[in-house]
Write a protein that holds these residues in place. Structure first.
Motif, PDB file in Angstrom:
ATOM      1  N   VAL A 105       0.870  -1.184   0.000  1.00 33.14           N
ATOM      2  CA  VAL A 105       0.000   0.000   0.000  1.00 33.14           C
ATOM      3  C   VAL A 105       0.900   1.224   0.000  1.00 33.14           C
ATOM      4  O   VAL A 105       1.662   1.442   0.947  1.00 33.14           O
ATOM      5  CB  VAL A 105      -0.953   0.003   1.212  1.00 33.14           C
ATOM      6  N   ARG A 107       1.333   5.446  -0.658  1.00 33.04           N
ATOM      7  CA  ARG A 107       0.635   6.725  -0.699  1.00 33.04           C
ATOM      8  C   ARG A 107       1.669   7.850  -0.692  1.00 33.04           C
ATOM      9  O   ARG A 107       2.718   7.734  -0.052  1.00 33.04           O
ATOM     10  CB  ARG A 107      -0.314   6.882   0.483  1.00 33.04           C
ATOM     11  N   THR A 108       1.358   8.924  -1.417  1.00 28.92           N
ATOM     12  CA  THR A 108       2.287  10.046  -1.512  1.00 28.92           C
ATOM     13  C   THR A 108       1.506  11.346  -1.545  1.00 28.92           C
ATOM     14  O   THR A 108       0.333  11.389  -1.930  1.00 28.92           O
ATOM     15  CB  THR A 108       3.158   9.933  -2.780  1.00 28.92           C
ATOM     16  N   ARG A 109       2.189  12.396  -1.146  1.00 27.16           N
ATOM     17  CA  ARG A 109       1.634  13.739  -1.235  1.00 27.16           C
ATOM     18  C   ARG A 109       2.319  14.483  -2.374  1.00 27.16           C
ATOM     19  O   ARG A 109       3.505  14.276  -2.628  1.00 27.16           O
ATOM     20  CB  ARG A 109       1.836  14.507   0.074  1.00 27.16           C
ATOM     21  N   SER A 137      -5.972   3.817 -12.089  1.00 29.85           N
ATOM     22  CA  SER A 137      -5.427   5.093 -11.654  1.00 29.85           C
ATOM     23  C   SER A 137      -5.550   6.146 -12.733  1.00 29.85           C
ATOM     24  O   SER A 137      -5.721   7.323 -12.455  1.00 29.85           O
ATOM     25  CB  SER A 137      -3.963   4.946 -11.244  1.00 29.85           C
ATOM     26  N   ALA A 148      -3.246  11.559  -7.663  1.00 31.63           N
ATOM     27  CA  ALA A 148      -2.345  10.949  -6.687  1.00 31.63           C
ATOM     28  C   ALA A 148      -2.885  11.011  -5.270  1.00 31.63           C
ATOM     29  O   ALA A 148      -2.245  10.494  -4.354  1.00 31.63           O
ATOM     30  CB  ALA A 148      -0.980  11.638  -6.742  1.00 31.63           C
ATOM     31  N   ASP A 149      -4.045  11.604  -5.073  1.00 27.81           N
ATOM     32  CA  ASP A 149      -4.593  11.782  -3.738  1.00 27.81           C
ATOM     33  C   ASP A 149      -5.428  10.573  -3.333  1.00 27.81           C
ATOM     34  O   ASP A 149      -6.627  10.664  -3.098  1.00 27.81           O
ATOM     35  CB  ASP A 149      -5.436  13.060  -3.692  1.00 27.81           C
ATOM     36  N   ARG A 150      -4.791   9.413  -3.263  1.00 26.59           N
ATOM     37  CA  ARG A 150      -5.461   8.187  -2.829  1.00 26.59           C
ATOM     38  C   ARG A 150      -4.401   7.116  -2.646  1.00 26.59           C
ATOM     39  O   ARG A 150      -3.286   7.223  -3.176  1.00 26.59           O
ATOM     40  CB  ARG A 150      -6.493   7.731  -3.850  1.00 26.59           C
ATOM     41  N   PRO A 151      -4.676   6.050  -1.916  1.00 20.72           N
ATOM     42  CA  PRO A 151      -3.702   4.960  -1.778  1.00 20.72           C
ATOM     43  C   PRO A 151      -3.657   4.096  -3.032  1.00 20.72           C
ATOM     44  O   PRO A 151      -4.657   3.920  -3.731  1.00 20.72           O
ATOM     45  CB  PRO A 151      -4.215   4.171  -0.568  1.00 20.72           C
ATOM     46  N   PHE A 152      -2.482   3.543  -3.302  1.00 18.59           N
ATOM     47  CA  PHE A 152      -2.266   2.651  -4.443  1.00 18.59           C
ATOM     48  C   PHE A 152      -1.813   1.292  -3.911  1.00 18.59           C
ATOM     49  O   PHE A 152      -1.006   1.215  -2.981  1.00 18.59           O
ATOM     50  CB  PHE A 152      -1.215   3.213  -5.392  1.00 18.59           C
ATOM     51  N   ALA A 181       6.482  10.303   0.812  1.00 18.39           N
ATOM     52  CA  ALA A 181       5.800   9.094   0.364  1.00 18.39           C
ATOM     53  C   ALA A 181       6.035   7.984   1.387  1.00 18.39           C
ATOM     54  O   ALA A 181       7.116   7.898   1.986  1.00 18.39           O
ATOM     55  CB  ALA A 181       6.298   8.658  -1.012  1.00 18.39           C
ATOM     56  N   ALA A 183       5.051   3.677   2.473  1.00 23.84           N
ATOM     57  CA  ALA A 183       4.578   2.360   2.014  1.00 23.84           C
ATOM     58  C   ALA A 183       4.527   1.403   3.196  1.00 23.84           C
ATOM     59  O   ALA A 183       5.392   1.454   4.082  1.00 23.84           O
ATOM     60  CB  ALA A 183       5.485   1.797   0.923  1.00 23.84           C
TER      61      ALA A 183
END
Length: 476
Positions: A105, A107-109, A137, A148-152, A181, A183
């Motif tokens: 999982v 996630r980044t800002r 995505s 990019a404003d969500r978890p991947f 970022a 993980a």
């Protein structure tokens, strides 16, 4: 005697960042309860029912992770990035362990001035699930928020890495962060989870977009020995000053044969020397007004100041002049005068660190020193004229005999306050007071012009050049 092989006390330390998940607790608890109940009640079926849970848990934990995942951020822009250009970056997750990462999982800002339109995973070896994630995505970029404003979510095999590719558009100049970022990884069939691994942000440099600017008028007074401006001093150049009688030291290629044959005496064509000039751009950073809307929206005072400075510097450096920058603010940063393309790149880098800083003190006496402002330099002051100290600074420069041009950077569409009461009346009075201040500056010989791109300073430079070449009357 050979000691038996045992695991050293330092071996479990690499796995200190891993913790059991609730699934592991439920599996152990269920298997234990079934085994205890089967033994106490003498029921073989309960023991048989507990066997799959116990064997499955033991099989999943046969290879435990020993290292945490690696996370890093890379910017995909090799060349300079300008406002309105395409920005690319990648957030990568690497697996240095000997077991597969079943679930990652990530996630980044991202800075709001970097609008991410498409985000998706890309593997070194493409697989079906990675392409599916990329499609999901990419579809997320069609919404109003950043893609990019969500978890991947993805998986990472042993000794490989997965890249989360970010593609977007740079909306405003500055140094914009991508990150931090983080993980988290689940492995051993979802029975173990790692702690969050967070990496520091990477800042992307976005240069201001230079507005079209072309000043065709001559400089008030050229200072260098060579350059593109015509001075009043005779010398080698391209501007014809007249024809005169040949004198010792004149070059033969300057002989005007038509005039010489007609006058029966050698005459040469006299020219004016081409000289370069020094341009000092003084940036007023005492106050900010307006709201920045990025490259496609409204411009604040700082936006206009930075973009106009880049345009003015590009124009004069392209002509071979020397350009220097100076902040009128608490920091009083200064960029030394120089010429050439390298100076232009230095100017762009210097502008990325500019910001408005309010101060009630007056630590600006060093601005008026002769070591910073040459007497022959053209001083272009970019100011919103929101502070009385800015007007006083312009008046001091004019009284010192400098060639000063004030560029008004206040937005024309600055809205009045909507509060009830005396707010609108106070705003109108402030507008009138500002117009009076601009009129007083013009009476002191400081031309004030609003920045409007191409040709903004032509009329003003024409007037300043005329004043510089006019004879000065000295009193007795």
């Amino acid at each position: 005697m050979t000691e038996p092989t045992v695991s050293s006390p330092t071996e479990p330390e690499p796995a200190a960042g891993w913790a059991p998940t609730p699934a592991l607790g439920r599996a152990v608890l269920l298997a234990g309860l079934l085994l205890v109940a089967g033994v106490l009640l003498g029921r073989v079926d309960l023991i048989v029912l507990a066997a799959p849970f116990a064997l499955g848990t033991a099989y999943a934990l046969r290879r435990r992770p020993t290292a945490l995942p690696q996370v890093w951020i890379t910017s995909g822009d090799d060349g300079p990035l300008v406002e309105g250009g395409d920005a690319t970056a990648a957030v990568s997750v690497g697996n240095p362990d000997t077991v597969d990462y079943d679930l990652v999982v990530l996630r980044t800002r991202v800075s709001p001035w970097l609008r991410i339109l498409r985000a998706g995973f890309a593997r070194d070896e493409p697989s079906a699930d990675s392409s599916a994630n990329s499609g999901e995505s990419a579809a997320a970029g069609g919404t109003g928020r950043s893609a990019a404003d969500r978890p991947f979510v993805t998986s990472v095999p042993v000794a490989s890495a997965v890249d989360l590719e970010l593609v977007g558009r740079a909306l405003r100049w500055g140094r914009h962060p991508i990150g931090p970022a983080g993980a988290r990884v689940a492995t051993a069939g979802g029975l173990l989870v790692s702690r969050a691994v967070i990496v520091e942000p990477v800042r992307v440099r976005v240069y201001p977009r230079t507005e079209p600017f072309e000043a065709v008028e001559a400089m008030p007074r050229a200072a260098g020995l060579v350059g593109a401006h015509h001075s009043r001093r005779p010398g080698e150049g391209g501007e014809l000053a007249g024809v005169r009688v040949f004198a010792p030291g004149d070059r033969l290629r300057r002989i005007d044969w038509r005039v010489s044959l007609r006058a029966r005496q050698l005459h040469v064509a006299a020219t004016l020397s081409d000289r370069d000039a020094e341009v000092v751009v003084l940036l007023d950073v005492l106050a900010e007004a307006g709201r920045s809307g990025g490259v496609d929206g409204a411009a604040s005072v700082l936006d206009t100041t930075v973009r106009a400075t880049a345009a003015i510097a590009e124009h004069y450096l392209h002509r071979g002049d020397r350009v220097s920058l100076l902040e009128y603010g608490p920091a009083a940063r200064r960029l030394r005068p120089a010429a050439g393309r390298r100076q232009y790149l230095t100017v762009l880098e210097w502008l990325l660190d500019i910001h408005v800083t309010a101060s009630s003190h007056e630590p600006y006496d060093q601005v008026f020193g002769p070591q910073l402002l040459s007497s022959d330099a053209l001083v272009v002051v970019l100011t919103p004229l929101l502070d009385e100290r800015s007007a006083q600074m312009l008046a001091r420069l004019a009284r010192a005999g400098r060639f000063v041009v004030a560029v008004d950077t206040l937005p024309t569409d600055l809205a009045s306050p909507k509060d009830r009461g005396w707010a609108e009346v106070a705003y109108r009075l402030w507008r009138l007071d500002r117009e009076v201040m601009i009129g007083q500056l013009r009476e002191h010989g400081v031309p004030v012009v609003r920045w409007a791109g191409a040709g903004s300073l032509d009329q003003v430079l024409r007037d300043v050049a005329r004043l510089a070449t006019a004879p000065r009357v000295g009193g007795r």
